[in-house]
Write a protein that holds these residues in place. Structure first.
Motif: not given
Lengths: 315, 315, 315
Positions: B6-7, B13-16, B55-64, B71-77
C-alpha cells in the motif's frame, strides 16, 4: 367475495346480511352495481344518494344518506378500510390467455417482453428491454425506446414516442395511515391513457390512476425526469419541461406550459394557456391563463417587482 | 496486498515495514484487523486510539495518537490516498460461484438477470429486465417490476415492492480532489439494506454506502424519482414524496414526511415525526419534530408569516 | 430529395428551380454543400453571407443576404418549416450492416442489445439490459451498468462508468409551434460525446444535440437523476450533484460545481471554477468564477445577507 365477506375481512359492521358478489372498488360517482365504494371526505357526501355501488364503507353518522338498496359498511376510518380491502381486488400482473397481437410492419426487438392480451398496431417499433404489461393497447406508428416499462391496462395512441427508461402506469403513491403511524397501500387499479401525437422524454414517470385513468391528451410534449401523479389530466398540446412534477389529481387545461423544475400540488385545476415559469410552485388552482412565477406563486410581473424590492433591501 | 505494498502504491511513508495482508478499507470505528483506515477529518481524531485497523493513513502530526500496533501511513492528503487505494479493493461485479437459489412459488421472467450468490425467497415476482447483482439477498413476497437494477450485496426484506426503473445500490457520489482539480473516485464497497414492507416508486435511486450500509427501515414509502445518497438512514414509516432528495449520510427519524421536491443537505439528523413541506430545503439538523417549510428552512408558521410580510412589501 | 422536392413538401416558394440532392439539415455555420439550413433568429443573420448550405429557408426580406449560388426557400415561419422537414432526414434506428466489434477482454451480458456499426473497446463490461444504438463508439475499460441506454451515433471515451438506468443521446426537447398551438417535432440528428474518465450516476438523462454534439468533457462527474439538455457542453472536471439540470445549449467551463437541485436556463455560459449552491437557479450567463446562490441568482455572500435581512423582517 360477498359483501358479508368484506365486512368480516375488515371486522366492521354491515347494515344488511348480504351475499351479493363484489367485483371491485370504485368512487361513489363511478361505482357500478357489484362494486363497493366509500366516503372518506365529506365533500363527496352529496354523491351518496345517487351512487350505484352495492355497498359503501362510511361512518355511522352518514349511513342514513344512502339509498335503501345500498348496504352500509360502518367504519370511522373508511379510507383505511378501503386500503385494507384493496389488496383483495388488486389486478394480477399476468392475467389474460390471449397471445399478443402485433400489427403489420411492426418491429419487436428480441429482449422486449410483451404480456398476453396486448395489441400493438402497425408500423410500431418496440425496442430492447421494453416491457408491455397485460392487456395494454398500442396504436399505430408508436416508438418505444429501450427499457420503457408500460404497466397493465394502459392505452397508447397513434404516433406516440416514449424515450428510454420512462415508466407508464406505475402505482400511484396512495396510502391510508393507521393511528400507530403505519401506511397501508391502496392498490391502484386504474390505468394511463396517452393520446395520439404525445412524446414523452427519458426516465419520466406517469402513475396509473387509483380508479379510472391518468390521462395525457393529444399533442402534449413531456420532457425528461418528469413526475405525473395518479389521476392527473394533462390537456391537449401542453409542454412540460424537464424535472417538473404534478402531484395527484391535478388537471392542466390545453396548452399549459410548465417550466423546468416547476411543480403543482395535488387536486388543482390550471387554466388553459397558463405558463408556469421555471421553478414555480402552484398550491392553488389557477382560473385565468397568464404567466406565473415563484413559490408561493404570483403573476410573473409581480414576481419581478418583488425581486426588485428585495434587491433594494440589500442596498 | 500488504501494508508495505500500500505504501509503495501510494508512494507514501510507512511507520513500520509490515508484511501483514490488507483485506479492505474501512472507517476508524468499524475497521477490523487486516483492514486499513484513514483520518481525513479531525472530528474523528478521538477514534484513533481505539481503532482495530492494521494501518491508518493520516498526517504526520497525528501519527502519535495511534496505538503502538497500528502502522501509520503518512500523508497530508489522506482522503485522496484512500480514494487512490480504493480501486484495489473494489469488489468485482461477478464473484461467487454459487448458483442463485430461487424460493418456492417465485416467478422469474426470462429476461431477468440474476447473478451468482443470490437468494430469492418464496412468493416473489422478478419481472423482465430486472438485474440482481452478486450475493443479493431477497426476502419473501417481494415484487421487482421491470427494469429494476439491484447492485451486488444489497439486502431486500419481505413484502418489498420496487417499481420499474429504480436503482438500488448504485455507487455513492464520492470523490477526492487533487490540487489540479481532478476528481479521484472513492470506490464504494458498502450496500443498501431495505427492510420489510417498504415500497419504492419508479426511477428512484438509492446509492450504496461507501462503507457499511445505506438503510431504509421497515414500512417506509418512497415515491418516484427520489434520490437517496450513500450512507443515509431512512427511519421506520417515513413518507418521501416524488422528486425529493437526501444528500449523503443524513438520517431521518421514524415517520418523517418529506414533501415533493424537498431536500436535505448531507450529514444531518432529522427528528422523528418531522414534516418537511413541499420544496423545503434543510441545511441544519432538526432536533424537534414539527412542520417546517422554505429554504432556508423555518417553522411552517413562520414561513407563512414571512410570505404575508413579503406580500405587504408589494403593496 | 432535391431542393425542389423540399419546396414542394413544405409548399413554399423556391428562388431557383433546383435538382441538386439534399442530404440533411444543419445550422448556417456548419452546413456543408448538399445540406439545407434556415434563419429563424435574426442574431444569426450575419452568417448568411458565408454559409455553404445549398439552400436556406428564410423570410423573403432576408433572401437578398444569401450568396448567389444558395437557393432561397421563402417562409415567414422558417423554424416551423425546418421542423416539418426534419422528419424526412431523421436517422433510422437501425442502419449499418456492419456487425458490432467487441474488443479483447470485454464482457457483454447475454441480454445486452448491441446494434450494427458499434465498436466496443477492450476491457469493457456491458451488463444486462444495456442498449447500444447503431454506430456508437465505445473506448476501453468502459463499464455500462444494467439497463443503460445509449442512442445511435454517441461516442463514449476510455474509463467511462455509466450507472444503471441512465440514458445517453435521447432526443432533445425541441419543437416548432404552429399558430393553432400544436408542437411540431424537430427531429434531433446530433449525438452525445462523453470524454474519458467521466462517471455518470443512475437514471440521469443526457439528450443528443439537434445538430452537432452534446459534449461532456473529460473527468467530469455527474450524479443521479440529472438532466442535461441538447447541445450543452460540460467542461473538464465539473461536478454535478443529484437532481440538478441544464437546459439546452448551456456551456459550463471547467471545474464548475452544481449543487443538488440547482439548474440553469438555456443558452448560457458559466465561467470556469464557478460553484452554484444547492437549489440555485441561473438565468443569466456568469462571467466570473465564484460562489453563487439563490433564485434569482446572486453572490453567495449577498444571499446570506438577504436571508439575514428577511429574518429581521419577521421580528
Amino acid at each position: 367475495m360477498t359483501v358479508s365477506d368484506v365486512a368480516q375481512l375488515l371486522q366492521i359492521e354491515c347494515s344488511d346480511s348480504n351475499e351479493s358478489t363484489i367485483s371491485g372498488i370504485n368512487t361513489l360517482r363511478d361505482a357500478a352495481k357489484g362494486e363497493i365504494s366509500f366516503l372518506s371526505d365529506s365533500k363527496y357526501e352529496k354523491e351518496l344518494s345517487s351512487t350505484k355501488a352495492s355497498a359503501v364503507i362510511l361512518p355511522a353518522s352518514k349511513s342514513h344518506l344512502l339509498p335503501d338498496n345500498v348496504v352500509a359498511l360502518i367504519s370511522e376510518e373508511p379510507y383505511l378500510m378501503v386500503a385494507k380491502l384493496s389488496k383483495s381486488f388488486a389486478k394480477p400482473i399476468q392475467s389474460s390467455d390471449i397471445k399478443p397481437i402485433i400489427g403489420e410492419n411492426s418491429t419487436v426487438f428480441p429482449t422486449a417482453h410483451i404480456e398476453n392480451g396486448v395489441k400493438v398496431g402497425s408500423g410500431c417499433t418496440v425496442m430492447s428491454g421494453v416491457y408491455i404489461g397485460a392487456d395494454v393497447l398500442i396504436g399505430d406508428n408508436v416508438t418505444l425506446y429501450p427499457n420503457v416499462s408500460i404497466y397493465r391496462d394502459c392505452v397508447i395512441g397513434n404516433n406516440v414516442i416514449i424515450h428510454s427508461g420512462s415508466v407508464v402506469g406505475s402505482d400511484g403513491f396512495g396510502y391510508a395511515h393507521t393511528k400507530s403511524g403505519e401506511h397501508i397501500k391502496l392498490y391502484q387499479n386504474g390505468n394511463v391513457i396517452i393520446e395520439e401525437d404525445v412524446e414523452i422524454g427519458a426516465n419520466t414517470t406517469i402513475d396509473c390512476a387509483v380508479f379510472g385513468s391518468t390521462w395525457i391528451k393529444k399533442g402534449s410534449k413531456i420532457d425528461n425526469l418528469i413526475q405525473i401523479g395518479h389521476n392527473c389530466i394533462v390537456g391537449e398540446h401542453c409542454i412540460l419541461v424537464s424535472q417538473s412534477g404534478l402531484a395527484g389529481s391535478t388537471t392542466l387545461g390545453r396548452n399549459v406550459v410548465m417550466g423546468g423544475q416547476s411543480a403543482t400540488a395535488g387536486h388543482l385545476s390550471i387554466a388553459p394557456f397558463t405558463t408556469l415559469a421555471a421553478r414555480s410552485g402552484v398550491t392553488k388552482s389557477i382560473t385565468k391563463g397568464g404567466v406565473y412565477s415563484g413559490f408561493p406563486l404570483m403573476e410573473h410581473k409581480l414576481w419581478l417587482k418583488l425581486q426588485a424590492k428585495l434587491a433594494k433591501i440589500l442596498q
